[in-house]
Scaffold this active site. Structure first.
Site: not given
Lengths: 173, 173
Positions: A67, A84-85
């Site tokens: 992560h 994630s963005q």
């Protein structure tokens, strides 16, 4: 996408679609494919989580180490995964002031040094103020407890990503 | 790079450097970091292999499913990892004629349908003639035996990649 469609996928399609349910761990989706057919979203989720729970501690730590930091160097460099963005952006982490960014970077570094994995939090359940408050709090937790907490966050993130993919209602998860 | 340098890496650097020792399974390198310090290349290799061996069968199949076909669509599309590209290229798989490519594609498809994972072979120990001969041979093996054989190839590939990274002499592996 309904579960019938999911069950009809060959492993190549399945890994393409579900490979980032657990951040940067396509191995886990690729393993879960062995358990098909799935009865529903809940069943699919169950197999992802069972795989994580059955790993040795080093493997669970390994998942966490795949992560990115929240509001970290990957966000700045633009190398986050699309998921994630979106999640970090939704929590307001893309628009931090210099002071807040510095404070988070320091806390992230302390956390990594203390636990040997990065701080993981389901950012979609959070906002910029809550992220650094929670980071500061968890930094003080015992290691074994923190590993459990962090894996719980991995599962929350995975649940939300699976729900997105199956276009289910996240409130029902 | 010597083993002292390896042992000095934080997990971010370690995963950056060793994340593709096992193709598209950075989780494994990230897990192996928990076992540091390493005494030498052999010890590092031992920890990668021990992690693979300890996985449930679904996880071992998952590793295989993260591998590309040899001379397959990813080679054509240019989406192979740098390591795979080099290895497939070294075995002459980038310059196959249309007939050979078609024959390999058919065998790959049969293999995937039969075993539920792609045909994995340490291409650096092979050449274009040997690849399709070996594929045709292994296509007829019992499933349990073939899983073992394929994981043996994953380990050969991993050994060579580790040796490259540590600039060791592959003949000594």
């Amino acid at each position: 996408m309904d579960i019938k469609k999911v069950n009809s996928m060959d492993f190549g399609e399945f890994v393409d679609v579900f490979g980032n349910v657990i951040e940067r761990c396509p191995l886990i989706a690729a393993a879960v494919w062995s358990q098909r057919p799935f009865s529903d979203l809940e069943d699919l989720k169950k197999h992802f989580f069972a795989f994580i729970d059955a790993l040795p501690q080093s493997g669970q730590e390994g998942i966490l180490r795949c992560h990115p930091d929240l509001a970290g160097s990957e966000l700045r460099r633009g190398t986050l995964t699309a998921e994630s963005q979106r999640e970090q952006s939704g929590a307001g982490l893309t628009t931090l002031g210099a002071d807040e960014r510095l404070r988070l970077a320091e806390l992230n570094a302390q956390y990594r040094a203390r636990f040997g994995f990065p701080f993981v939090l389901a950012a979609r359940f959070s906002d910029r103020a809550a992220v650094s408050r929670e980071l500061a709090r968890r930094l003080l937790c015992p290691s074994a407890q923190e590993l459990r907490t962090a894996l719980g966050e991995v599962k929350k993130i995975g649940s939300l990503r699976l729900a997105d993919l199956l276009r289910a209602d996240p409130a029902k998860l």
